[in-house]
Design a protein around this motif. Structure first.
Motif, PDB file in Angstrom:
ATOM      1  N   GLU A 198       0.823  -1.206   0.000  1.00 36.79           N
ATOM      2  CA  GLU A 198       0.000   0.000   0.000  1.00 36.79           C
ATOM      3  C   GLU A 198       0.860   1.260   0.000  1.00 36.79           C
ATOM      4  O   GLU A 198       0.459   2.282  -0.560  1.00 36.79           O
ATOM      5  N   VAL A 199       2.000   1.194   0.635  1.00 36.45           N
ATOM      6  CA  VAL A 199       2.983   2.280   0.580  1.00 36.45           C
ATOM      7  C   VAL A 199       4.366   1.657   0.423  1.00 36.45           C
ATOM      8  O   VAL A 199       4.635   0.571   0.940  1.00 36.45           O
ATOM      9  N   TYR A 212      -2.462   1.450   4.672  1.00 36.70           N
ATOM     10  CA  TYR A 212      -1.340   2.375   4.847  1.00 36.70           C
ATOM     11  C   TYR A 212      -1.493   3.503   3.834  1.00 36.70           C
ATOM     12  O   TYR A 212      -1.621   3.261   2.629  1.00 36.70           O
ATOM     13  N   THR A 213      -1.496   4.727   4.302  1.00 39.73           N
ATOM     14  CA  THR A 213      -1.630   5.875   3.401  1.00 39.73           C
ATOM     15  C   THR A 213      -0.432   6.807   3.447  1.00 39.73           C
ATOM     16  O   THR A 213      -0.304   7.679   2.584  1.00 39.73           O
ATOM     17  N   THR A 214       0.441   6.638   4.456  1.00 36.39           N
ATOM     18  CA  THR A 214       1.563   7.562   4.625  1.00 36.39           C
ATOM     19  C   THR A 214       2.810   6.802   5.041  1.00 36.39           C
ATOM     20  O   THR A 214       2.764   5.998   5.973  1.00 36.39           O
ATOM     21  N   GLY A 216       2.916   7.752  -0.441  1.00 34.29           N
ATOM     22  CA  GLY A 216       1.578   7.281  -0.126  1.00 34.29           C
ATOM     23  C   GLY A 216       0.491   8.157  -0.682  1.00 34.29           C
ATOM     24  O   GLY A 216       0.735   9.207  -1.279  1.00 34.29           O
TER      25      GLY A 216
END
Length: 298
Positions: free
Chosen positions: A140-141, A167-169, A192
């Motif tokens: 995801e990242v 996970y975005t960051t 991300g």
């Protein structure tokens, strides 16, 4: 360049063995402090309004690079035309004027006219290792501390998971190691879909050291609650710049001593982390996939 991919799932039992790696320095070791053990207090708090963990120990470096792949919903989200190890800036040719070359991904942020000679004696490739209960899954990242003149070694790492178990960051703190063993400027890389978001956990190793292993855990929540960094000292040796001495550990997050979901560490003297990647799943609220990008010291 062909990158090798290896898979290694590390269990919590293995991690407990990896964690028993001697005293923990808080700065480059000297005769006076070699016996001082580093104990890690929580470095994140739980925001009472959102219930989300927030790292309190993260302060951006002087140079911060927001890398491509960000969400279009983020303010000012325009992918950066950065130069990397695999896609370097175009040099000026013999049949065209030599204009200044400005590399936005150069840790010194300088323009050169004429461009500098090809870089040498820097980390030019890495091996990807996988860990976790779903090591083969997508990430995801992910990211590396890359520039047009090789990779920087990772000296810090942080991350955030949103309420949908994604996970975005991802934050990586990198630093260039020169051929004489001296250190260059510190650079922060953000990756991300939400690179600007605050971090739930962040860890950084002492000056003069670099990351050789990462473990991460969620403690059954939708947050990154635990980050463990394995690290060794960087020194110039007869064989070149190498990782020397014992492997130390430092723990970070709202629950620094909780169990972790996935981990990987290298103990080879010519290997050091240049990047990482993660994926979280709803089943058990855990990090199921970890990618370790391990650079090869020349």
């Amino acid at each position: 360049m062909r990158l090798k991919t290896l898979v290694l799932a590390v269990s919590a039992a293995t991690l407990s063995v990896l964690g028993a790696c001697g005293d923990q320095p808080t700065a480059p070791a000297t005769a006076a402090d070699k016996g001082a053990e580093q104990r890690s207090a929580p470095t994140s708090i739980i925001d009472p309004g959102t219930g989300e963990a927030v790292a309190t120990n993260y302060k951006p470096a002087r140079t911060v690079l927001i890398m491509p792949g960000m969400s279009a919903l983020e303010p000012g989200a325009q992918p950066l035309a950065v130069c990397t190890q695999f896609e370097p800036c175009e040099p000026c040719g013999f049949d065209q004027p030599c204009e200044p070359v400005c590399d936005p991904n150069d840790p010194y942020g300088e323009c050169y006219n004429p461009p500098p000679p090809p870089c040498s004696n820097h980390i030019s490739n890495y091996t990807e290792y996988r860990a976790g209960i779903q090591p083969y899954s997508f990430l995801e990242v992910s990211g590396t501390a890359s520039s047009s003149c090789g990779f920087l070694v990772v000296t810090g790492l942080g991350a955030r998971i949103n309420g949908s178990d994604d996970y975005t960051t991802l934050a990586l703190r990198g630093r260039r190691v020169n051929r004489d063993g001296s250190w260059g400027e510190t650079v922060d890389y953000r990756f991300g879909s939400s690179p600007y978001h605050s971090l739930e956990a962040f860890g950084e190793v002492p000056s003069g050291y670099a990351v050789t292993g990462v473990a991460i855990g969620q403690s059954g929540t939708e947050d990154v609650r635990t980050i463990v960094l394995y690290y060794r000292q960087v020194q110039l040796t007869a064989a070149g710049v190498r990782m020397v001495g014992p492997t130390y550990t430092a723990r970070f997050g709202a629950s620094p001593y909780n169990y972790t979901d996935a981990s990987f560490a290298t103990y080879n003297d010519n290997e050091v982390f240049v990047g990482a990647g993660f994926r979280s799943i709803d089943d058990g609220e855990r990090t199921a996939t970890l990618a370790a990008f391990v650079g090869i010291l020349p």
